[in-house]
Design a protein around this motif. Structure first.
Motif, PDB file in Angstrom:
ATOM      1  N   SER A  29     -13.371   4.093  -2.321  1.00  0.00           N
ATOM      2  CA  SER A  29     -12.150   3.793  -1.580  1.00  0.00           C
ATOM      3  C   SER A  29     -10.877   4.150  -2.339  1.00  0.00           C
ATOM      4  CB  SER A  29     -12.130   2.315  -1.192  1.00  0.00           C
ATOM      5  OG  SER A  29     -12.206   1.501  -2.339  1.00  0.00           O
ATOM      6  N   ASN A  30     -10.999   4.539  -3.601  1.00  0.00           N
ATOM      7  CA  ASN A  30      -9.825   4.897  -4.394  1.00  0.00           C
ATOM      8  C   ASN A  30      -9.462   6.374  -4.323  1.00  0.00           C
ATOM      9  OD1 ASN A  30      -9.588   2.282  -5.252  1.00  0.00           O
ATOM     10  ND2 ASN A  30     -10.281   2.657  -7.350  1.00  0.00           N
ATOM     11  N   SER A  52      -7.350   8.113   0.819  1.00  0.00           N
ATOM     12  CA  SER A  52      -8.302   7.109   0.347  1.00  0.00           C
ATOM     13  C   SER A  52      -8.559   6.011   1.373  1.00  0.00           C
ATOM     14  CB  SER A  52      -7.806   6.497  -0.968  1.00  0.00           C
ATOM     15  OG  SER A  52      -6.501   5.950  -0.802  1.00  0.00           O
ATOM     16  N   GLY A  53      -7.544   5.634   2.122  1.00  0.00           N
ATOM     17  CA  GLY A  53      -7.720   4.582   3.120  1.00  0.00           C
ATOM     18  C   GLY A  53      -8.204   5.060   4.469  1.00  0.00           C
ATOM     19  N   SER A  55      -6.342   6.738   6.656  1.00  0.00           N
ATOM     20  CA  SER A  55      -5.300   6.732   7.683  1.00  0.00           C
ATOM     21  C   SER A  55      -4.676   8.107   7.920  1.00  0.00           C
ATOM     22  CB  SER A  55      -4.201   5.749   7.295  1.00  0.00           C
ATOM     23  OG  SER A  55      -3.637   6.096   6.046  1.00  0.00           O
ATOM     24  N   ASN A  73     -15.283   3.167   4.210  1.00  0.00           N
ATOM     25  CA  ASN A  73     -15.252   2.729   2.818  1.00  0.00           C
ATOM     26  C   ASN A  73     -16.200   1.563   2.550  1.00  0.00           C
ATOM     27  OD1 ASN A  73     -13.452   4.722   2.077  1.00  0.00           O
ATOM     28  ND2 ASN A  73     -11.645   3.415   2.201  1.00  0.00           N
TER      29      ASN A  73
END
Length: 115
Positions: A29-30, A52-53, A55, A73
């Motif tokens: 997730s990073n 990473s998110g 979006s 994630n």
């Protein structure tokens, strides 16, 4: 770090496919993630990227509107949905981690487009 792609196969023109990339050995997730492909006899071409998110997504004009990158994630998994497959989409598809460069790659999954 390990990235393992799956989901490739033989698809007819106009068909659809969803590729997966299972990530392990790092905090998935990073990191931004990419899908990159290599057609027979050609160079590498990035086909999608995701932050990473999850979006924000990015595509080159060559695949925009037909490719969709996404990620889960909670499952440490990256996806690439390909719609309306064309002969020029036939390639080995790789997922790659981005850390100022594509520093880790999977071994790829082969997408073959043929009637």
């Amino acid at each position: 770090v390990q990235l393992v792609e799956s989901g490739g196969g033989l698809v007819q023109p106009g068909g659809s496919l969803r590729l997966s990339c299972a990530a392990s050995g790092f905090t998935f997730s990073n990191y931004w993630m990419y899908w990159v492909r290599q057609a027979p006899g050609k160079g590498l071409e990035w086909v999608s990227a995701i932050n990473s998110g999850g979006s924000n997504t990015f595509y080159p004009d060559s695949v925009k509107g037909r490719f969709t990158i996404s990620r889960d994630n909670s499952k440490n998994t990256l996806y690439l949905e390909i719609n309306d497959l064309k002969a020029e989409d036939m390639a080995q598809y790789y997922c790659a981690r981005w850390d100022y460069a594509m520093d880790y790659w999977g071994k790829g999954t082969l997408v073959t487009v043929s009637s």
